[in-house]
Design an enzyme around this catalytic site. Sequence first.
Site, PDB file in Angstrom:
ATOM      1  N   GLY A  15      17.990  -1.412 -12.215  1.00  0.00           N
ATOM      2  CA  GLY A  15      17.310  -0.172 -12.589  1.00  0.00           C
ATOM      3  C   GLY A  15      16.277   0.208 -11.557  1.00  0.00           C
ATOM      4  O   GLY A  15      16.048  -0.509 -10.593  1.00  0.00           O
ATOM      5  N   GLY A  17      13.277   3.657 -10.462  1.00  0.00           N
ATOM      6  CA  GLY A  17      12.803   4.996 -10.745  1.00  0.00           C
ATOM      7  C   GLY A  17      12.239   5.595  -9.489  1.00  0.00           C
ATOM      8  O   GLY A  17      12.797   5.425  -8.407  1.00  0.00           O
ATOM      9  N   PHE A  19       9.780   4.794  -7.717  1.00  0.00           N
ATOM     10  CA  PHE A  19       9.129   3.976  -6.696  1.00  0.00           C
ATOM     11  C   PHE A  19       9.960   2.838  -6.132  1.00  0.00           C
ATOM     12  O   PHE A  19       9.763   2.440  -5.000  1.00  0.00           O
ATOM     13  CB  PHE A  19       7.817   3.422  -7.247  1.00  0.00           C
ATOM     14  N   GLY A  20      10.851   2.307  -6.898  1.00  0.00           N
ATOM     15  CA  GLY A  20      11.573   1.166  -6.383  1.00  0.00           C
ATOM     16  C   GLY A  20      12.915   0.952  -7.055  1.00  0.00           C
ATOM     17  O   GLY A  20      13.272   1.667  -7.987  1.00  0.00           O
ATOM     18  N   VAL A  22      15.417  -2.265  -8.572  1.00  0.00           N
ATOM     19  CA  VAL A  22      15.365  -3.661  -8.980  1.00  0.00           C
ATOM     20  C   VAL A  22      16.785  -4.223  -9.062  1.00  0.00           C
ATOM     21  O   VAL A  22      17.689  -3.574  -9.600  1.00  0.00           O
ATOM     22  CB  VAL A  22      14.649  -3.816 -10.343  1.00  0.00           C
ATOM     23  N   LYS A  37      12.485  -6.726  -6.773  1.00  0.00           N
ATOM     24  CA  LYS A  37      12.181  -5.300  -6.718  1.00  0.00           C
ATOM     25  C   LYS A  37      11.971  -4.912  -5.266  1.00  0.00           C
ATOM     26  O   LYS A  37      11.239  -5.592  -4.540  1.00  0.00           O
ATOM     27  CB  LYS A  37      10.924  -4.999  -7.539  1.00  0.00           C
ATOM     28  N   ASP A 152       0.671   2.291 -17.027  1.00  0.00           N
ATOM     29  CA  ASP A 152       2.028   2.836 -17.178  1.00  0.00           C
ATOM     30  C   ASP A 152       2.787   2.093 -18.274  1.00  0.00           C
ATOM     31  O   ASP A 152       3.978   1.817 -18.139  1.00  0.00           O
ATOM     32  CB  ASP A 152       2.753   2.742 -15.828  1.00  0.00           C
TER      33      ASP A 152
HETATM   34  P1  ATP Z   1       9.747   3.745 -12.678  1.00  0.00           P
HETATM   35  O1  ATP Z   1       9.553   4.620 -11.494  1.00  0.00           O
HETATM   36  O2  ATP Z   1      10.687   4.291 -13.717  1.00  0.00           O
HETATM   37  O3  ATP Z   1       8.466   3.260 -13.272  1.00  0.00           O
HETATM   38  P2  ATP Z   1      10.061   1.499 -11.049  1.00  0.00           P
HETATM   39  O4  ATP Z   1      10.764   1.883  -9.793  1.00  0.00           O
HETATM   40  O5  ATP Z   1       8.593   1.460 -11.006  1.00  0.00           O
HETATM   41  O6  ATP Z   1      10.525   2.453 -12.166  1.00  0.00           O
HETATM   42  P3  ATP Z   1      10.387  -0.906 -12.658  1.00  0.00           P
HETATM   43  O7  ATP Z   1       9.974  -0.177 -13.872  1.00  0.00           O
HETATM   44  O8  ATP Z   1       9.575  -2.054 -12.223  1.00  0.00           O
HETATM   45  O9  ATP Z   1      10.631   0.074 -11.400  1.00  0.00           O
HETATM   46  O10 ATP Z   1      11.873  -1.406 -12.871  1.00  0.00           O
HETATM   47  C1  ATP Z   1      12.878  -0.481 -13.155  1.00  0.00           C
HETATM   48  C2  ATP Z   1      13.846  -1.062 -14.171  1.00  0.00           C
HETATM   49  O11 ATP Z   1      14.449  -2.250 -13.650  1.00  0.00           O
HETATM   50  C3  ATP Z   1      13.185  -1.480 -15.477  1.00  0.00           C
HETATM   51  O12 ATP Z   1      13.093  -0.442 -16.401  1.00  0.00           O
HETATM   52  C4  ATP Z   1      14.119  -2.579 -15.947  1.00  0.00           C
HETATM   53  O13 ATP Z   1      15.246  -2.026 -16.590  1.00  0.00           O
HETATM   54  C5  ATP Z   1      14.582  -3.228 -14.654  1.00  0.00           C
HETATM   55  N1  ATP Z   1      13.746  -4.403 -14.317  1.00  0.00           N
HETATM   56  C6  ATP Z   1      12.550  -4.400 -13.707  1.00  0.00           C
HETATM   57  N2  ATP Z   1      12.051  -5.629 -13.545  1.00  0.00           N
HETATM   58  C7  ATP Z   1      12.960  -6.473 -14.074  1.00  0.00           C
HETATM   59  C8  ATP Z   1      13.038  -7.920 -14.230  1.00  0.00           C
HETATM   60  N3  ATP Z   1      12.062  -8.716 -13.804  1.00  0.00           N
HETATM   61  N4  ATP Z   1      14.134  -8.426 -14.830  1.00  0.00           N
HETATM   62  C9  ATP Z   1      15.125  -7.602 -15.278  1.00  0.00           C
HETATM   63  N5  ATP Z   1      15.111  -6.263 -15.167  1.00  0.00           N
HETATM   64  C10 ATP Z   1      14.056  -5.694 -14.575  1.00  0.00           C
HETATM   65 MG    MG Z   2       9.195   1.550 -14.574  1.00  0.00          MG
HETATM   66 MG    MG Z   3       6.896   2.159 -11.973  1.00  0.00          MG
END
Ligand code: ATP
Ligand code: MG
Ligand code: MG
Length: 294
Positions: A15, A17, A19-20, A22, A37, A152
């Site tokens: 997953g 969004g 910013f990153g 994973v 990530k 958040d």
């Molecule tokens: P956003 O911009 O939506 O906030 P993000 O890029 O900041 O996303 P995260 O929220 O850290 O990233 O991770 C995105 C998704 O990846 C999470 O919603 C989750 O489904 C999955 N994920 C993140 N960390 C883990 C982990 N440690 N183990 C399993 N799945 C994970």
């Molecule tokens: Mg997130």
């Molecule tokens: Mg985030």
Amino acid sequence: KSRYTSKFDCKKYLGGGAFGRVYKVREILLNKKFAVKIVRVKKKISRKDLREVKALSVLLHTNIVRYYSCWTEDTGYMQSSSADSCSSQESSPQLLYIQMELCGSKTLGHWIKERNTRTLPDSSRRQESLTIAKQIVSGVEYIHFKKLIHRDLKPANILFGQDGAVKIGDFGLVTADDEDDENPRERTNETGTMLYMAPEQFENIYDRKVDIFAFGLIYFELLWKVSTGHERAEVLRDARNQKFPREFPLTLPQEEQIMRSMLCNEPKQRPEASALNAELEKLAHTLNPEKTEN
Ligand code: ATP
Ligand code: MG
Ligand code: MG
């Protein structure tokens, strides 16, 4: 040579969004699964780029996603001409890798959606929700104890560990709560999800109590069934103003009272996470008096 590709076997995309991204990976040497990530950062890495991993590295708690290590790698695909190599030194991107504990693929967001097929919250839903809520609050209490604000909190950022424990993740917006209690600091605007944002967060003057507000909405969602995304947005928008469905206080009077305090417009009147923790503990005893600790 990439540390990532030489040490890890990428299994699948989990997953991401704004910013990153994973990924689920296997550490080849240990034959052990992790989550990594990958965040794009500037060549000259900034404090802001590092705050997520800095925060994670000081947080060690059952209800927070565990951190293992981090490193950066050049992307390599900025083949800039030598003429502007000076400026590209500053701007050409690199990747920041954050190795963490692998959690289950279902977030709390999925959990809530799945349970939304039932009607009024029965006592088992009430217990289940409380069990989850207590773990989130324990994590938040610890984050605040470490003088940080998550900023958040939302169901998509709350995960479940392999052992089933609730794990707070995504510290992408974490910041220092370096304030004295009297004056919440003026902050730069970095938007999280608006639906869960405390009203004062829009005004850029706030403190750790924004996490309490967001948690209040999450607890509400844990308890209250909605049938469509549209209804969910509507019910949550009302809940932000302490307007709850009519049946809510009737079926869940104790929860309603706690929730009102968390969703107070005035941040100072919202309880601290530690007080909330005690409050939920008391509620657990009321709901299930014969059951002993744990
Ligand atoms: P956003 O911009 O939506 O906030 P993000 O890029 O900041 O996303 P995260 O929220 O850290 O990233 O991770 C995105 C998704 O990846 C999470 O919603 C989750 O489904 C999955 N994920 C993140 N960390 C883990 C982990 N440690 N183990 C399993 N799945 C994970
Ligand atoms: Mg997130
Ligand atoms: Mg985030």
